[in-house]
Design a protein around this motif. Structure first.
Motif, PDB file in Angstrom:
ATOM      1  N   GLU A 127       0.828  -1.224   0.000  1.00  0.00           N
ATOM      2  CA  GLU A 127       0.000   0.000   0.000  1.00  0.00           C
ATOM      3  C   GLU A 127       0.853   1.262   0.000  1.00  0.00           C
ATOM      4  O   GLU A 127       0.518   2.250  -0.641  1.00  0.00           O
ATOM      5  N   ARG A 128       1.936   1.213   0.768  1.00  0.00           N
ATOM      6  CA  ARG A 128       2.790   2.399   0.911  1.00  0.00           C
ATOM      7  C   ARG A 128       3.855   2.503  -0.194  1.00  0.00           C
ATOM      8  O   ARG A 128       4.719   3.384  -0.140  1.00  0.00           O
ATOM      9  N   GLY A 129       3.843   1.578  -1.131  1.00  0.00           N
ATOM     10  CA  GLY A 129       4.827   1.633  -2.206  1.00  0.00           C
ATOM     11  C   GLY A 129       6.223   1.187  -1.797  1.00  0.00           C
ATOM     12  O   GLY A 129       7.205   1.435  -2.512  1.00  0.00           O
ATOM     13  N   LEU A 130       6.318   0.497  -0.650  1.00  0.00           N
ATOM     14  CA  LEU A 130       7.639   0.024  -0.193  1.00  0.00           C
ATOM     15  C   LEU A 130       8.014  -1.312  -0.829  1.00  0.00           C
ATOM     16  O   LEU A 130       9.176  -1.717  -0.786  1.00  0.00           O
ATOM     17  N   ALA A 131       7.029  -2.019  -1.351  1.00  0.00           N
ATOM     18  CA  ALA A 131       7.286  -3.313  -1.993  1.00  0.00           C
ATOM     19  C   ALA A 131       6.266  -3.504  -3.101  1.00  0.00           C
ATOM     20  O   ALA A 131       5.184  -2.916  -3.069  1.00  0.00           O
ATOM     21  N   ASP A 132       6.636  -4.338  -4.063  1.00  0.00           N
ATOM     22  CA  ASP A 132       5.748  -4.610  -5.191  1.00  0.00           C
ATOM     23  C   ASP A 132       5.463  -6.115  -5.226  1.00  0.00           C
ATOM     24  O   ASP A 132       6.346  -6.928  -4.958  1.00  0.00           O
ATOM     25  N   ARG A 133       4.217  -6.452  -5.580  1.00  0.00           N
ATOM     26  CA  ARG A 133       3.840  -7.873  -5.571  1.00  0.00           C
ATOM     27  C   ARG A 133       4.667  -8.729  -6.521  1.00  0.00           C
ATOM     28  O   ARG A 133       4.742  -9.935  -6.381  1.00  0.00           O
ATOM     29  N   SER A 134       5.266  -8.103  -7.536  1.00  0.00           N
ATOM     30  CA  SER A 134       6.008  -8.891  -8.523  1.00  0.00           C
ATOM     31  C   SER A 134       7.449  -9.150  -8.091  1.00  0.00           C
ATOM     32  O   SER A 134       8.172  -9.909  -8.743  1.00  0.00           O
ATOM     33  N   GLU A 135       7.885  -8.535  -7.001  1.00  0.00           N
ATOM     34  CA  GLU A 135       9.274  -8.702  -6.567  1.00  0.00           C
ATOM     35  C   GLU A 135       9.476 -10.052  -5.867  1.00  0.00           C
ATOM     36  O   GLU A 135       8.528 -10.729  -5.481  1.00  0.00           O
ATOM     37  N   THR A 136      10.747 -10.394  -5.665  1.00  0.00           N
ATOM     38  CA  THR A 136      11.069 -11.562  -4.846  1.00  0.00           C
ATOM     39  C   THR A 136      11.031 -11.124  -3.388  1.00  0.00           C
ATOM     40  O   THR A 136      11.848 -10.314  -2.943  1.00  0.00           O
ATOM     41  N   LEU A 137      10.015 -11.663  -2.676  1.00  0.00           N
ATOM     42  CA  LEU A 137       9.709 -11.219  -1.328  1.00  0.00           C
ATOM     43  C   LEU A 137       9.949 -12.368  -0.346  1.00  0.00           C
ATOM     44  O   LEU A 137       9.377 -13.446  -0.530  1.00  0.00           O
ATOM     45  N   ALA A 138      10.780 -12.148   0.658  1.00  0.00           N
ATOM     46  CA  ALA A 138      10.988 -13.168   1.688  1.00  0.00           C
ATOM     47  C   ALA A 138      10.398 -12.672   3.006  1.00  0.00           C
ATOM     48  O   ALA A 138      10.712 -11.582   3.465  1.00  0.00           O
ATOM     49  N   LEU A 139       9.508 -13.489   3.570  1.00  0.00           N
ATOM     50  CA  LEU A 139       8.842 -13.129   4.824  1.00  0.00           C
ATOM     51  C   LEU A 139       9.323 -14.049   5.939  1.00  0.00           C
ATOM     52  O   LEU A 139       9.286 -15.274   5.792  1.00  0.00           O
ATOM     53  N   LEU A 140       9.732 -13.479   7.048  1.00  0.00           N
ATOM     54  CA  LEU A 140      10.111 -14.300   8.195  1.00  0.00           C
ATOM     55  C   LEU A 140       8.884 -14.637   9.031  1.00  0.00           C
ATOM     56  O   LEU A 140       8.220 -13.734   9.553  1.00  0.00           O
ATOM     57  N   VAL A 141       8.593 -15.936   9.164  1.00  0.00           N
ATOM     58  CA  VAL A 141       7.565 -16.379  10.109  1.00  0.00           C
ATOM     59  C   VAL A 141       8.316 -16.782  11.364  1.00  0.00           C
ATOM     60  O   VAL A 141       8.983 -17.816  11.400  1.00  0.00           O
ATOM     61  N   THR A 142       8.221 -15.930  12.393  1.00  0.00           N
ATOM     62  CA  THR A 142       9.189 -16.035  13.494  1.00  0.00           C
ATOM     63  C   THR A 142       8.816 -17.006  14.604  1.00  0.00           C
ATOM     64  O   THR A 142       9.706 -17.467  15.316  1.00  0.00           O
ATOM     65  N   GLY A 143       7.509 -17.297  14.790  1.00  0.00           N
ATOM     66  CA  GLY A 143       7.193 -18.207  15.889  1.00  0.00           C
ATOM     67  C   GLY A 143       5.748 -18.661  15.912  1.00  0.00           C
ATOM     68  O   GLY A 143       4.868 -18.041  15.330  1.00  0.00           O
ATOM     69  N   ARG A 144       5.535 -19.789  16.575  1.00  0.00           N
ATOM     70  CA  ARG A 144       4.182 -20.268  16.808  1.00  0.00           C
ATOM     71  C   ARG A 144       4.043 -20.613  18.284  1.00  0.00           C
ATOM     72  O   ARG A 144       5.046 -20.743  18.993  1.00  0.00           O
ATOM     73  N   GLU A 145       2.810 -20.762  18.746  1.00  0.00           N
ATOM     74  CA  GLU A 145       2.612 -21.039  20.158  1.00  0.00           C
ATOM     75  C   GLU A 145       2.600 -22.528  20.444  1.00  0.00           C
ATOM     76  O   GLU A 145       2.024 -23.318  19.710  1.00  0.00           O
ATOM     77  N   LEU A 146       3.227 -22.887  21.551  1.00  0.00           N
ATOM     78  CA  LEU A 146       3.257 -24.270  22.002  1.00  0.00           C
ATOM     79  C   LEU A 146       2.384 -24.409  23.244  1.00  0.00           C
ATOM     80  O   LEU A 146       2.018 -23.425  23.875  1.00  0.00           O
TER      81      LEU A 146
END
Lengths: 397, 397
Positions: free
Chosen positions: B339-358
């Motif tokens: 939305e803010r123009g910081l990233a584009d959907r066509s780029e190579t995007l890596a997202l960190l999924v940092t944790g889940r609950e145990l």
């Protein structure tokens, strides 16, 4: 080793510095150790694996502090909680789905007391498949929340686990869905046998003397026996480890059958044990379990809930491994097996830690995805009513 | 491929058969992909790794169904929930303990809002170390149960998280304990930078355009920047990916600082967000976060709790990845960044999924291991009173 050459302060944060150069990174590509390593003995054709999440290749831990505490110098923990939904069910889920994707199937179903349902829900979501899960009405809201969070459609069978199995299998036959039911689809055994291959490889192509494993319906133990037997068939080893199956003392039909003794009603009460994952009154492949135990020279032992909770505490506090009570049953069973002369502390002992409990990010389940059902008509009606909505679908596979 | 030659019925269980032979098993030994792969850029001397649990080497998932739903054809999920305590904190825990073991230390301490405490408790247990954890008095009973199950000693600081940090750091200095506090020990940054190395290698020695990551105290983002910068220093690449940090809109000091705007009280209320893991009023290394974001040409974005819950549902339902709200913040942040123009959907995007609950196997915590404390005297008194018991110890490291 890392040759730290100094450190600098950058915006208030200390940063260590090294002698940099291109040779600091490994030359070879990293390869994930997964169960697909054993493609030559799995029933899937050539070509890329379609299932998009790595499964298996779990650590075999030497757990030094636990070894010391138990005086078992050659103890190993096969930590199946490191699978994506934190249980060994993920192996079966992945291979069944891989098989289904190759046959163009779009819907998978299973009945389950818990972990297999959660595994199927998450595995189907990863693969873009729809999951239809059958549980009994006493399935906990937390487990339901995990299933619906992953987008599964859940039916609560009024007649308990046995009725859930019937409904799931009938639905699979009627609608042409992929049937992941434990003990029904031989592919589940194929997937779970890879644990035997991994243990053998991780010990440097050697076998443990004893493998101890929790037993509910039976596929985990039966699959281990098949895996080790296949290593013999391949001419890679000449013997099998002794397999020791563990059940909760409140639900121990196979222990009593093993001992040739009648089972008392108090020993067939799944609701009376914390170990829901292995509390099965009529194990789906019980005869095969007894046969596998007999052929390996092993045995069957019962354990109390207290023993399983103590084992879970020992796994967490001495090995850093979190396990649910049923997942810790193998460690509880080790003490019982030693007492009965079925295993010796000095032997090479491999224990399967089969699962740990997860929490959903949202504690409540989505009620639109959970329906009480008594018949296949109820299932069809509930699913059809959602046809045409973005989240609903028809019963055709 | 696996050449199934038929099937046999054995004790009521269908078993597939293959053409068996020694060449059915791989010739090479299986190697676990772990963060120790990057020893050349880690501050530990040669010799075998002492930490007994594999850490890191987490999957980089291509998440086909999620890519399709989001119209992001080059999206990648770095699934840090596959670490042993289901969060990226395990990397820092492991390297700090490895370092401590080599210096003969027997006790580790940290303050934490949750995941780092659980990670430290389980990691210390695996390594045979004692963990002394400082939390605020509003730490949930479930998290306390996980810590005490792993045998940690827990102190609840009346003055909240900041007081917990003070007490933990003072205790470390006074008693000579290993200090794992976030942003204090530079070794934690060294451990977490391995995520950058892994992403680069898993993309075939290529960089993503953008990496999106949740930000609380800041080490995860700062470490990523250091990792990518080291690849440049090694001459292996010439640029860095743009780093985008994500905070909860109810606790977004670094977003406001990034924008050069004053932060309102309603934006500094950690109790008002579900994302406890990233809700930090005074981030330990906030300046370094802003510096890292600036140097990579990235940005900082806020997300609502609803957006994080939706992101968690999308991760579960479209990728089969379970995440807690803070762990799903990067996916929520992707929408905000686009939305803010910081990233584009066509780029190579890596997202960190940092944790889940145990969940702990036993829902209640051990009260003998949890004490409210206001001063170091309280800590010393509580621990000394257990001296000589099997479970207690003195304060000396």
């Amino acid at each position: 080793m890392g040759s730290v050459t100094g450190s600098v302060d950058l915006a208030g944060c200390e940063r260590l510095q090294y002698d940099y150069g291109p040779d600091r990174m490994p030359k070879n590509r990293p390869v994930l150790f997964t169960m697909w390593r054993y493609r030559e003995l799995l029933p899937i054709p050539d070509g890329p694996v379609r299932y998009p999440v790595p499964i298996g290749g779990t650590p075999l831990l030497h757990a030094p502090a636990l070894r010391h505490a138990l005086r078992t110098p050659h103890l190993w923990l096969k930590d199946e909680t490191r699978n994506p939904s934190a249980s060994n069910k993920d192996r079966a889920t992945a291979l069944v789905i891989e098989d289904g994707l190759r046959h163009g199937l779009r819907t998978i179903t299973t009945a389950s007391t818990g972990n297999a349902a959660v595994s199927t829900a998450f595995g189907a979501a990863a693969a873009g498949m729809r999951a239809v899960i059958f549980v009994s009405t006493d399935c906990s809201p937390e487990k339901l929340a995990l299933m619906t969070q992953a987008g599964a459609w859940v039916f609560q069978a009024r007649g308990g686990y046995a009725a859930a199995v019937d409904l799931s299998r009938t639905a699979a036959r009627t609608f042409g869905w992929l049937d992941r039911n434990t003990g029904v689809n031989p592919v589940t055994i194929e997937a779970k046998k890879t644990v035997a291959f991994e243990v053998w490889e991780q010990l440097g192509r050697r076998l443990p003397d004893v493998v101890i494993v929790p037993v509910g319906d039976g596929p985990t133990l039966v699959a281990l026996e098949k895996g080790f037997a296949e290593l013999v068939s391949c001419g890679l080893t000449t013997r099998q480890p002794r397999l020791i199956g563990v059940q909760a003392d409140r639900c121990q039909p196979l222990v009593r059958a093993w001992l040739g003794e009648p089972v008392r009603p108090a020993e067939l009460d799944p609701a009376a044990t914390l170990a829901g994952g292995i509390a099965v009154v009529r194990p789906a492949i019980g005869d095969a379990v007894l046969d596998a135990v007999r052929r390996t020279g092993g045995g069957m032992v019962p354990v109390t809930d207290d023993a399983m909770l103590s084992a879970a505490a020992a796994l967490a506090g001495r090995a850093g491994v979190g396990a649910e009570p049923a997942g810790a049953a193998a460690l509880a069973g080790l003490e019982a097996a030693v007492e009965r002369g079925l295993a010796d502390r000095s032997e090479t002992l491999a224990l399967l830690v089969t699962g740990r409990e997860l929490k959903a990010s949202d504690a409540t389940y989505d009620p639109r995805r959970v329906t009480v059902a008594e018949s296949l008509d109820d299932v069809e009606r509930a699913l059809s009513s959602r046809r045409g909505t973005t989240s609903g679908f028809s019963c055709s596979a």
